[in-house]
Scaffold this active site. Sequence first.
Site, mmCIF file in Angstrom:
data_model
loop_
_atom_site.group_PDB
_atom_site.id
_atom_site.type_symbol
_atom_site.label_atom_id
_atom_site.label_comp_id
_atom_site.label_asym_id
_atom_site.label_seq_id
_atom_site.Cartn_x
_atom_site.Cartn_y
_atom_site.Cartn_z
ATOM 1 N N ASP A 187 -0.188 5.155 0.925
ATOM 2 C CA ASP A 187 -0.452 6.096 2.012
ATOM 3 C C ASP A 187 -0.514 5.379 3.349
ATOM 4 O OD1 ASP A 187 -1.177 8.659 0.427
ATOM 5 O OD2 ASP A 187 -2.426 7.120 -0.493
ATOM 6 N N ASP A 242 -2.126 -0.712 5.770
ATOM 7 C CA ASP A 242 -2.470 -0.169 7.091
ATOM 8 C C ASP A 242 -3.966 -0.063 7.335
ATOM 9 O OD1 ASP A 242 -2.763 1.930 5.192
ATOM 10 O OD2 ASP A 242 -2.593 3.410 6.800
ATOM 11 N N ASP A 291 0.866 -1.177 0.000
ATOM 12 C CA ASP A 291 0.000 0.000 0.000
ATOM 13 C C ASP A 291 0.906 1.232 0.000
ATOM 14 O OD1 ASP A 291 -2.366 1.651 0.433
ATOM 15 O OD2 ASP A 291 -1.687 1.802 2.516
#
Length: 231
Positions: free
Chosen positions: A14, A178, A12
Amino acid sequence: MNKIPFDAIGFDLDGTLLDTFRDLGAAVNHALVLGGFEEVSVETSKDLIGGGAKIMLARAVEAQGGLPQDEFKRLYKAMLAFYEQNNAVHTVPYPGVREALDELAAQGVRMAVVTNKFEAFARNVLTHLDLIGAFETVIGGDSMGKGEDGQFLAKPHPAPVLAARTATGGGRMAFIGDSTYDVRAAKAAGVPVIAAAYGYCDRPPHELGADAVIDSFAGLIPALHGLERAT
């Protein structure tokens, strides 16, 4: 040096590779002011990140009473235009990212980015930070096109993760992210997943359902070895 037990790693962007919330928060606030809303604290903008820019702005607008769809679309376009010009002002890689990517590359691990950010924006910021060369592919929220429902095939849909695995050779892959979007997409793709507790988690990290949790990027490689022992 112990051999990394995976052929490829998907990341991922961000809240996983890059700390982006300041630039994203500035773009949200730019749109909110245009719409006559109050700005949000840039720090609290972390809580809005997860499903992509559109969801991020929608959450901020809805918290202040909402907007008709046509007016929201105008603000959304203004947000994207602002972010396109200002997406690497304050954004930085998390500590340990460059070192870990170098170590993975040295061991022949193939790497991909899978983000819900538009692909062009993701490529732009990675290029600006001199990280784009580490990845064989960058798959954005718009890269896979739209499904029958008219929505982009973005995380938590497994299609972007499956495409990343194909692009990196189709071997054994792990994913790190996240958010619930990341975990759900990886699980649906049959890929073991590590949660980045230092990121913008939309649930407590140990409640995301990941196979492992790390508190810093330095923990990635040990966690990959731990996944091998657990599977």
